[in-house]
Design a protein around this motif. Structure first.
Motif, mmCIF file in Angstrom:
data_model
loop_
_atom_site.group_PDB
_atom_site.id
_atom_site.type_symbol
_atom_site.label_atom_id
_atom_site.label_comp_id
_atom_site.label_asym_id
_atom_site.label_seq_id
_atom_site.Cartn_x
_atom_site.Cartn_y
_atom_site.Cartn_z
ATOM 1 N N GLU A 1 -132.793 -12.960 82.305
ATOM 2 C CA GLU A 1 -132.480 -11.883 83.148
ATOM 3 C C GLU A 1 -132.410 -12.537 84.521
ATOM 4 N N ALA A 2 -132.983 -13.309 85.232
ATOM 5 C CA ALA A 2 -132.587 -13.705 86.453
ATOM 6 C C ALA A 2 -131.326 -14.594 86.419
ATOM 7 N N VAL A 3 -130.980 -15.370 85.490
ATOM 8 C CA VAL A 3 -129.605 -15.870 85.401
ATOM 9 C C VAL A 3 -128.687 -15.131 85.546
ATOM 10 N N VAL A 4 -128.658 -14.143 84.715
ATOM 11 C CA VAL A 4 -127.494 -13.298 84.463
ATOM 12 C C VAL A 4 -127.402 -12.440 85.905
ATOM 13 N N GLY A 5 -128.600 -12.179 86.410
ATOM 14 C CA GLY A 5 -128.609 -11.494 87.668
ATOM 15 C C GLY A 5 -127.915 -12.225 88.701
ATOM 16 N N SER A 6 -128.120 -13.594 88.746
ATOM 17 C CA SER A 6 -127.450 -14.462 89.584
ATOM 18 C C SER A 6 -126.057 -14.633 89.325
ATOM 19 N N PHE A 7 -125.548 -14.669 88.136
ATOM 20 C CA PHE A 7 -124.101 -14.718 88.044
ATOM 21 C C PHE A 7 -123.430 -13.372 88.414
ATOM 22 N N ASP A 8 -124.045 -12.301 87.851
ATOM 23 C CA ASP A 8 -123.434 -11.211 88.427
ATOM 24 C C ASP A 8 -123.286 -10.918 89.775
ATOM 25 N N PHE B 1 -117.939 -22.429 82.932
ATOM 26 C CA PHE B 1 -116.686 -22.143 83.118
ATOM 27 C C PHE B 1 -116.718 -21.260 84.290
ATOM 28 N N THR B 2 -117.247 -20.225 84.517
ATOM 29 C CA THR B 2 -117.349 -19.445 85.597
ATOM 30 C C THR B 2 -117.860 -20.443 87.082
ATOM 31 N N TYR B 3 -118.828 -21.276 86.879
ATOM 32 C CA TYR B 3 -119.064 -22.171 87.891
ATOM 33 C C TYR B 3 -117.917 -23.023 88.464
ATOM 34 N N ASN B 4 -117.049 -23.392 87.517
ATOM 35 C CA ASN B 4 -116.023 -24.406 87.664
ATOM 36 C C ASN B 4 -114.763 -23.588 88.268
ATOM 37 N N ARG C 1 -103.783 -17.907 93.921
ATOM 38 C CA ARG C 1 -104.537 -18.913 93.169
ATOM 39 C C ARG C 1 -106.146 -18.493 93.399
ATOM 40 N N PHE C 2 -106.430 -17.884 94.417
ATOM 41 C CA PHE C 2 -107.768 -17.447 94.509
ATOM 42 C C PHE C 2 -108.068 -16.070 93.588
ATOM 43 N N VAL C 3 -107.413 -15.140 93.605
ATOM 44 C CA VAL C 3 -107.423 -14.152 92.780
ATOM 45 C C VAL C 3 -107.441 -14.484 91.408
ATOM 46 N N THR C 4 -106.603 -15.514 90.916
ATOM 47 C CA THR C 4 -106.547 -15.890 89.456
ATOM 48 C C THR C 4 -107.806 -16.595 89.027
ATOM 49 N N ASN C 5 -108.262 -17.531 89.936
ATOM 50 C CA ASN C 5 -109.565 -18.186 89.604
ATOM 51 C C ASN C 5 -110.626 -17.298 89.272
ATOM 52 N N ALA C 6 -110.910 -16.508 90.587
ATOM 53 C CA ALA C 6 -112.039 -15.564 90.814
ATOM 54 C C ALA C 6 -111.886 -14.655 89.537
ATOM 55 N N GLY C 7 -110.709 -14.064 89.259
ATOM 56 C CA GLY C 7 -110.433 -13.294 88.124
ATOM 57 C C GLY C 7 -111.018 -13.878 86.741
ATOM 58 N N LEU C 8 -110.581 -14.946 86.501
ATOM 59 C CA LEU C 8 -111.058 -15.732 85.296
ATOM 60 C C LEU C 8 -112.457 -15.817 85.240
ATOM 61 N N ALA C 9 -113.190 -16.326 86.326
ATOM 62 C CA ALA C 9 -114.439 -16.292 86.644
ATOM 63 C C ALA C 9 -115.382 -15.066 86.116
ATOM 64 N N ALA C 10 -114.874 -14.047 86.626
ATOM 65 C CA ALA C 10 -115.418 -12.577 86.623
ATOM 66 C C ALA C 10 -115.446 -12.097 85.304
ATOM 67 N N GLY C 11 -114.190 -12.466 84.427
ATOM 68 C CA GLY C 11 -114.054 -11.917 83.389
ATOM 69 C C GLY C 11 -114.969 -12.898 82.331
ATOM 70 N N ALA C 12 -115.034 -13.945 82.363
ATOM 71 C CA ALA C 12 -116.049 -14.744 81.646
ATOM 72 C C ALA C 12 -117.485 -14.215 81.808
ATOM 73 N N THR C 13 -117.689 -14.090 83.153
ATOM 74 C CA THR C 13 -119.060 -13.731 83.397
ATOM 75 C C THR C 13 -119.288 -12.520 82.596
ATOM 76 N N TYR C 14 -118.556 -11.215 82.630
ATOM 77 C CA TYR C 14 -118.565 -10.099 82.332
ATOM 78 C C TYR C 14 -118.765 -10.180 80.836
ATOM 79 N N ARG C 15 -117.566 -11.059 80.254
ATOM 80 C CA ARG C 15 -117.717 -10.759 78.823
ATOM 81 C C ARG C 15 -118.696 -11.653 78.093
ATOM 82 N N TRP C 16 -119.114 -12.802 78.471
ATOM 83 C CA TRP C 16 -119.842 -13.624 77.637
ATOM 84 C C TRP C 16 -121.233 -13.719 78.327
#
Length: 183
Positions: free
Chosen positions: A146-153, A100-103, A55-70
């Motif tokens: 720039e700062a927001v994107v950096g924080s998410f990344d 979505f990523t935060y969630n 479950r961790f891998v699935t949720n973290a993977g979705l967060a990572a995918g959304a962050t990178y893609r959008w």
């Protein structure tokens, strides 16, 4: 001949009625008297612990995918810059992706609590994930992108590293637009 016609009609009506009664009696007789038959059983704590990494891998993977893609990719492509074509739409999508990523990251942290090794690895990340809470609205407005994107990344990379150190490799999974809209 006159007598057999009504008898055949009665037989045709009586046979299905008896079959229905027999099926009904058989179905009600199969239940036990223990009272557990109507109570749904949930997942045991052992099962929850067993699937914590998945479950961790699935949720973290979705967060990572959304962050990178959008968020990260449009930023690198210059779509968040003032005057860029489609800037407003890119910022709105980035804001949705941020929420979505935060969630999903919060869900991943909850999932990590089910595995002792993973819980220790992600414990220091809780504050970083909570810091993302207000950033999606900043993305939608276009404030300090720039700062927001950096924080998410940075947060996503920290979660990936923590997962890797606990034996739960996180790979990017791009969520569908429907998943993104639901949060």
């Amino acid at each position: 001949m006159f007598r057999s016609a009504p008898a055949a009609a009665v037989r045709r009506a009586l046979v299905p009625l008896l079959l229905c009664c027999a099926l009904l009696a058989g179905a009600t007789g199969c239940g036990g008297d223990d009272g557990d038959s109507a109570t749904p059983s949930g997942t045991s704590s052992a099962d929850r612990q067993k699937f914590a990494k998945t479950r961790f891998v699935t949720n973290a993977g979705l967060a990572a995918g959304a962050t990178y893609r959008w968020i990260v990719k449009p930023y690198r492509d210059g779509r968040f810059k003032s005057g860029a074509e489609g800037r407003r739409f890119a910022l709105v999508k980035a804001g949705l992706a941020g929420a979505f990523t935060y969630n999903r990251l919060r869900a991943a942290l909850r999932n990590a609590q089910g595995d002792p090794t993973l819980a220790k690895a992600v414990a220091p990340l809780t504050a970083g994930v909570e810091a993302l809470k207000d950033l999606p609205s900043k993305l939608r407005k276009g404030d300090s992108t720039e700062a927001v994107v950096g924080s998410f990344d940075d947060t996503i990379n920290s979660v990936k590293d923590a997962g890797r150190s606990a034996g739960a490799e996180v790979t990017d999974q791009v969520p569908s637009a429907g998943q993104l809209a639901k949060g």
